[in-house]
Write an enzyme that holds these catalytic residues in place. Sequence first.
Site, PDB file in Angstrom:
ATOM      1  N   GLY A  31       0.482  -1.116   0.186  1.00 24.74           N
ATOM      2  CA  GLY A  31      -0.392  -0.378   0.079  1.00 24.74           C
ATOM      3  C   GLY A  31       0.719   1.529   0.263  1.00 24.74           C
ATOM      4  O   GLY A  31       0.327   1.838  -0.764  1.00 24.74           O
ATOM      5  N   TYR A  86      17.385  -5.034  12.626  1.00 23.07           N
ATOM      6  CA  TYR A  86      16.254  -5.326  12.725  1.00 23.07           C
ATOM      7  C   TYR A  86      15.357  -6.539  13.232  1.00 23.07           C
ATOM      8  O   TYR A  86      14.075  -6.050  13.601  1.00 23.07           O
ATOM      9  CB  TYR A  86      15.985  -5.605  10.895  1.00 23.07           C
ATOM     10  CG  TYR A  86      14.158  -5.415  10.354  1.00 23.07           C
ATOM     11  CD1 TYR A  86      13.578  -4.828  10.095  1.00 23.07           C
ATOM     12  CD2 TYR A  86      14.523  -7.037   9.858  1.00 23.07           C
ATOM     13  CE1 TYR A  86      12.374  -5.569   9.240  1.00 23.07           C
ATOM     14  CE2 TYR A  86      12.910  -7.894   9.251  1.00 23.07           C
ATOM     15  CZ  TYR A  86      11.910  -6.607   8.620  1.00 23.07           C
ATOM     16  OH  TYR A  86      10.710  -6.488   8.439  1.00 23.07           O
ATOM     17  N   ASP A 141       8.183   4.782   9.990  1.00 17.63           N
ATOM     18  CA  ASP A 141       8.105   3.898  10.615  1.00 17.63           C
ATOM     19  C   ASP A 141       9.106   3.698  11.569  1.00 17.63           C
ATOM     20  O   ASP A 141      10.024   4.051  12.007  1.00 17.63           O
ATOM     21  CB  ASP A 141       8.003   2.366   9.373  1.00 17.63           C
ATOM     22  CG  ASP A 141       6.477   1.476  10.698  1.00 17.63           C
ATOM     23  OD1 ASP A 141       5.325   1.872  11.483  1.00 17.63           O
ATOM     24  OD2 ASP A 141       5.990   0.165  10.065  1.00 17.63           O
ATOM     25  N   HIS A 165       3.689   3.775  11.369  1.00 15.42           N
ATOM     26  CA  HIS A 165       2.765   2.557  10.669  1.00 15.42           C
ATOM     27  C   HIS A 165       1.915   1.583  12.066  1.00 15.42           C
ATOM     28  O   HIS A 165       0.753   0.957  11.604  1.00 15.42           O
ATOM     29  CB  HIS A 165       3.254   1.751   9.077  1.00 15.42           C
ATOM     30  CG  HIS A 165       3.105   3.195   8.494  1.00 15.42           C
ATOM     31  ND1 HIS A 165       2.382   2.919   7.338  1.00 15.42           N
ATOM     32  CD2 HIS A 165       4.539   3.730   8.083  1.00 15.42           C
ATOM     33  CE1 HIS A 165       2.351   4.136   6.335  1.00 15.42           C
ATOM     34  NE2 HIS A 165       4.066   4.200   6.870  1.00 15.42           N
ATOM     35  N   LYS A 278      -2.229 -10.528  14.767  1.00 14.33           N
ATOM     36  CA  LYS A 278      -3.312 -10.180  14.619  1.00 14.33           C
ATOM     37  C   LYS A 278      -4.576 -11.498  15.111  1.00 14.33           C
ATOM     38  O   LYS A 278      -5.150 -11.461  14.116  1.00 14.33           O
ATOM     39  CB  LYS A 278      -2.422 -11.130  12.915  1.00 14.33           C
ATOM     40  CG  LYS A 278      -1.064 -10.116  12.234  1.00 14.33           C
ATOM     41  CD  LYS A 278      -2.553  -8.799  11.277  1.00 14.33           C
ATOM     42  CE  LYS A 278      -0.742  -8.168  11.188  1.00 14.33           C
ATOM     43  NZ  LYS A 278      -1.047  -6.721  10.735  1.00 14.33           N
ATOM     44  N   ASP A 372      -3.748  -3.823  15.312  1.00 15.40           N
ATOM     45  CA  ASP A 372      -3.351  -3.566  14.259  1.00 15.40           C
ATOM     46  C   ASP A 372      -3.127  -1.758  14.179  1.00 15.40           C
ATOM     47  O   ASP A 372      -4.756  -1.112  14.974  1.00 15.40           O
ATOM     48  CB  ASP A 372      -4.264  -3.719  13.159  1.00 15.40           C
ATOM     49  CG  ASP A 372      -3.573  -4.656  12.480  1.00 15.40           C
ATOM     50  OD1 ASP A 372      -2.478  -3.456  12.219  1.00 15.40           O
ATOM     51  OD2 ASP A 372      -4.033  -5.561  11.529  1.00 15.40           O
ATOM     52  N   LEU A 376      -4.916  -3.077   6.352  1.00 14.89           N
ATOM     53  CA  LEU A 376      -5.570  -2.397   5.657  1.00 14.89           C
ATOM     54  C   LEU A 376      -6.144  -3.934   4.914  1.00 14.89           C
ATOM     55  O   LEU A 376      -7.015  -2.987   3.862  1.00 14.89           O
ATOM     56  CB  LEU A 376      -3.912  -2.427   4.386  1.00 14.89           C
ATOM     57  CG  LEU A 376      -2.721  -1.019   4.542  1.00 14.89           C
ATOM     58  CD1 LEU A 376      -2.197  -0.857   3.457  1.00 14.89           C
ATOM     59  CD2 LEU A 376      -3.690   0.421   4.959  1.00 14.89           C
ATOM     60  N   LYS A 379     -10.001  -2.457   4.608  1.00 15.47           N
ATOM     61  CA  LYS A 379     -10.134  -1.785   3.351  1.00 15.47           C
ATOM     62  C   LYS A 379     -10.174  -2.390   1.802  1.00 15.47           C
ATOM     63  O   LYS A 379     -11.445  -2.247   1.085  1.00 15.47           O
ATOM     64  CB  LYS A 379      -9.596  -0.744   3.980  1.00 15.47           C
ATOM     65  CG  LYS A 379      -9.159   0.270   4.960  1.00 15.47           C
ATOM     66  CD  LYS A 379      -9.116   1.192   5.055  1.00 15.47           C
ATOM     67  CE  LYS A 379      -8.555   2.547   6.503  1.00 15.47           C
ATOM     68  NZ  LYS A 379      -7.933   3.318   6.550  1.00 15.47           N
ATOM     69  N   GLU A 380      -9.362  -2.874   2.064  1.00 17.65           N
ATOM     70  CA  GLU A 380      -9.425  -3.978   0.475  1.00 17.65           C
ATOM     71  C   GLU A 380      -9.950  -4.636   0.575  1.00 17.65           C
ATOM     72  O   GLU A 380     -11.306  -4.846  -1.018  1.00 17.65           O
ATOM     73  CB  GLU A 380      -7.981  -4.673   0.466  1.00 17.65           C
ATOM     74  CG  GLU A 380      -6.671  -4.201   0.751  1.00 17.65           C
ATOM     75  CD  GLU A 380      -5.036  -4.642   0.996  1.00 17.65           C
ATOM     76  OE1 GLU A 380      -4.240  -3.664   0.819  1.00 17.65           O
ATOM     77  OE2 GLU A 380      -5.520  -5.682   0.352  1.00 17.65           O
ATOM     78  N   TYR A 499       5.854  37.823  37.263  1.00 22.44           N
ATOM     79  CA  TYR A 499       7.496  37.614  38.281  1.00 22.44           C
ATOM     80  C   TYR A 499       7.833  36.204  38.149  1.00 22.44           C
ATOM     81  O   TYR A 499       8.251  35.533  37.387  1.00 22.44           O
ATOM     82  CB  TYR A 499       6.953  38.456  39.114  1.00 22.44           C
ATOM     83  CG  TYR A 499       8.017  37.254  40.563  1.00 22.44           C
ATOM     84  CD1 TYR A 499       9.037  38.254  40.967  1.00 22.44           C
ATOM     85  CD2 TYR A 499       7.022  36.196  41.317  1.00 22.44           C
ATOM     86  CE1 TYR A 499      10.448  37.073  41.382  1.00 22.44           C
ATOM     87  CE2 TYR A 499       8.751  35.856  42.095  1.00 22.44           C
ATOM     88  CZ  TYR A 499       9.943  36.075  41.913  1.00 22.44           C
ATOM     89  OH  TYR A 499      10.819  35.511  43.514  1.00 22.44           O
TER      90      TYR A 499
HETATM   91  C1  GDG Z   1       1.410  -2.449   9.112  1.00 26.28           C
HETATM   92  C2  GDG Z   1       0.539  -1.954   9.999  1.00 26.28           C
HETATM   93  C3  GDG Z   1      -0.373  -1.103   8.813  1.00 26.28           C
HETATM   94  C4  GDG Z   1      -1.675 -10.597   2.227  1.00 26.28           C
HETATM   95  N1  GDG Z   1      -1.320 -11.220   2.153  1.00 26.28           N
HETATM   96  C5  GDG Z   1      -0.872 -11.353   0.680  1.00 26.28           C
HETATM   97  C6  GDG Z   1      -0.867  -9.449   0.177  1.00 26.28           C
HETATM   98  N2  GDG Z   1      -1.249  -8.879   1.343  1.00 26.28           N
HETATM   99  C7  GDG Z   1      -1.207  -7.514   1.453  1.00 26.28           C
HETATM  100  C8  GDG Z   1      -2.118  -7.141   1.465  1.00 26.28           C
HETATM  101  C9  GDG Z   1      -1.714  -5.888   2.532  1.00 26.28           C
HETATM  102  C10 GDG Z   1      -0.839  -6.035   3.202  1.00 26.28           C
HETATM  103  O1  GDG Z   1      -0.070  -6.836   2.966  1.00 26.28           O
HETATM  104  C11 GDG Z   1      -1.358  -6.292   4.583  1.00 26.28           C
HETATM  105  O2  GDG Z   1      -1.104  -5.106   5.477  1.00 26.28           O
HETATM  106  P1  GDG Z   1      -2.217  -4.807   6.825  1.00 26.28           P
HETATM  107  O3  GDG Z   1      -2.621  -3.636   6.998  1.00 26.28           O
HETATM  108  O4  GDG Z   1      -2.936  -5.809   7.095  1.00 26.28           O
HETATM  109  O5  GDG Z   1      -0.988  -5.663   7.965  1.00 26.28           O
HETATM  110  P2  GDG Z   1       1.297  -5.307   7.887  1.00 26.28           P
HETATM  111  O6  GDG Z   1       1.363  -6.015   6.975  1.00 26.28           O
HETATM  112  O7  GDG Z   1       1.356  -5.407   9.622  1.00 26.28           O
HETATM  113  O8  GDG Z   1       1.431  -3.765   8.084  1.00 26.28           O
HETATM  114  C12 GDG Z   1      -0.621  -1.836  10.444  1.00 26.28           C
HETATM  115  C13 GDG Z   1       0.178  -1.214   7.796  1.00 26.28           C
HETATM  116  O9  GDG Z   1       1.494  -1.184   8.234  1.00 26.28           O
HETATM  117  C14 GDG Z   1       0.244   0.724   7.036  1.00 26.28           C
HETATM  118  O10 GDG Z   1       0.421   1.367   7.784  1.00 26.28           O
HETATM  119  O11 GDG Z   1      -2.386  -0.469   8.321  1.00 26.28           O
HETATM  120  O12 GDG Z   1      -2.007  -2.239  10.744  1.00 26.28           O
HETATM  121  O13 GDG Z   1       0.866  -3.645  11.037  1.00 26.28           O
HETATM  122  O14 GDG Z   1      -1.855  -4.469   1.873  1.00 26.28           O
HETATM  123  O15 GDG Z   1      -2.705  -7.025   0.786  1.00 26.28           O
HETATM  124  N3  GDG Z   1      -0.358  -8.866  -1.162  1.00 26.28           N
HETATM  125  C15 GDG Z   1      -0.183 -10.094  -1.779  1.00 26.28           C
HETATM  126  N4  GDG Z   1      -0.310 -11.944  -1.815  1.00 26.28           N
HETATM  127  C16 GDG Z   1      -0.838 -12.155  -0.596  1.00 26.28           C
HETATM  128  O16 GDG Z   1      -0.992 -13.251  -0.339  1.00 26.28           O
HETATM  129  N5  GDG Z   1       0.366  -9.798  -3.033  1.00 26.28           N
END
Ligand code: GDG
Length: 730
Positions: A31, A86, A141, A165, A278, A372, A376, A379-380, A499
Amino acid sequence: MTGKTIIVSNRLPVKIQEKEGVYHSSASEGGLATGLGSVYQNGDNVWIGWPGTEIVPEKQQEIIGQLHELSLLPVFLSQQEISEYYEGFSNEVLWPIFHYYASTYSNYRQSNWEFYQQVNQKFADAVLSVAKPGDTIWVHDYQLMLVPALVREKLPDVSIGFFLHIPFPSFELFHLIPWRNELLQGLLGADLVGFHTFDDVQHFTHSCARLLNVNLSANIISLSDRLVVAEAFPMGIDEQKYASLATSDQVKSEIKQLKSSLNGARIVLSVDRLDYSKGILQRLLAFEELLRKYPEFIGKVVLYMIVVPSRDTVPQYKHLRDEIDKRVGNINSLFRTINWSPVHYFYRSFPIETLSALYACADVALVTPMRDGMNLVSKEYVASRTDNTGVLILSEMAGSSRELIDAMIVNPNNTVMMAETIKQALEMPVEKQQSRMVKLRKNVSKFNVTHWVKIFMERLREVKELQQSLHTRYISEVTVKAIYKIYAKTCRRIFFLDYDGTLVGFNADPKKASPDEGLYRILQDLAADPSNTVVLISGRDYQTLENWFGHIPVTLIADHGAWQKLNGTWESMPSLDDQWKKTVYPVLETFSDRTPGSFIEEKTYSLVWHYRNVGTGLGELRAGELINNLHYITSNQGLQILPGNKVIEIKNIEVNKGRAVSAMLHQSQYDFALAIGDDHTDEDTFKAMPDNSVTIKVGSSSSAAKYYLNDVNEVRGLLQGFAKAVVVND
Ligand code: GDG
């Protein structure tokens, strides 16, 4: 904006992979990469980050060349840097603490911290190798929390934004980290610090106030050289990409295949990176509970669970993976039938088209993290539901639950309730699904990732402007010289000096904030010039002012103007009433009884509630409550409530410093007038001063004063200069 924009994150938005000694880069779909794509691929802009794999030194130049074409600048990390900075510090200290997993998973090793500092310096050096004054730098981040201050050290005027994030934890968790102050100071190198939610903002500002003793006013932190703004910017997604993917031919054919493979079973979908935050295990328990309690779903529903491999070199993640394997095996062995399996579990990632097909097919998305930053996936899923059907079950611990309020919100620890919610979701009539989904889709579409980038960047520009406007108000050396010059040419001068907080610093016990020798000398020198009238105008009671200053040739105004010492005798303002104290005092007493460390001060015409010694947070909370209570009691009593520096003062409306100042100014003609003060009550003084006077606020918050100085020492320095000013200019 004139300069270029530099994005900095731990990972570059591309994946680099080695095949038979040759390195290839491919775009990553994250994203962040999508949202910032429009930024870093513009003009001279650049994205700095780690390419995601160790690159041997002899290949680094080649990679730099390849990435340069894509506006990317790599930071190369050795295996030890990756494992200590890391995995060790970022993922075994910051990640667990920030996700409220304090005792079980955090590991404080000095060498991890040293590597964290060293690698943050490496990133900062990479920024400094390309940054110029006038550029904008946006750091992302928890892996890079020290970068803002490291860059600021070398480029003091550059614009720096930071975005976290993941959640910012409450003070109770955050202060467990041995290096918490250094982390906060690192972040405060930024001008704007962004978070997903307002809770995170509050946790961060609260930690700054408690640990760094900085001045905090709402979401603005005042440092000696700058102010820093903390604000919530909930991150969005590229919602159009998901909407159009869902209707593309490739995805349509994947949907067909998927549906036929499931023999009409309905889909509950779960997608996450492998992470204990998660709530994957709890989700499995909830699904098991559903099948146990409502066997009618056996054979009719599947849990489609995608877990994307992540950090599996960290022991806790390996353990989590084993636990998931066990629990999935257990559920499948308990409930499986000849032609149906309850959990379809995949420990790998899929191409975005498959993900999109799953989003489009799933009757229910089960997004139930224990904690979390945003999430995302929720939202997706919403963006992919182009026909407005489907139900989103969302954890109240996800940042996105603050925005996606039309989802079915659950507590991820309550597996029984989650099972009930899954049942309700599966049975929800289509019209009801649609009415919820339409609202969810509106939100996801309006607050998309482009909007997120736009408002963050706009706010960063505004903060810079705000800082600059304050900067011009700071008394520069040139202004001081000009003031001294005017002073030297004038012969009827008046100084109004507050003062506490102006001539002396604050003390936990107000009685101990007595004048020192240095202050007496400054005031005596100033008053020694027969052209000068020096007025000390304070909220203190007249007995205290008399004790401290009765012996030197200055005019004294006490109790905010209720008392004045004119021609050697103290006089109070005529016809002031103090009967109201009988009703107000008991209220203050109740608050003092409830608030350890607070106390009441009684003056002739006012009552003051002090909370300087009350713990940060509690004091402010009680002060707010007290003001609310007092508004009710004091209405129609001719009283005013004045919130000051850790005090709340209640007094007659007729008494204020401005009236006393006006009265003095009318008694004589002055050709030079100067006033200095630090709190609310001094604003009345500033407003009463003539246009051509010099008015100075101590501290940089908003004020009617023309200029500001930072602290008591700077005030004393300015006042000392007046004696010399005449000599020099004579
Ligand atoms: C951190 C924060 C915050 C997942 N499986 C596949 C795949 N994904 C993509 C999803 C989504 C992304 O991974 C996961 O994003 P999240 O937001 O759910 O979680 P974190 O990775 O932990 O992200 C989180 C984010 O940063 C942004 O600020 O929302 O809270 O922890 O986009 O679609 N993508 C593909 N194949 C998969 O199998 N291509």
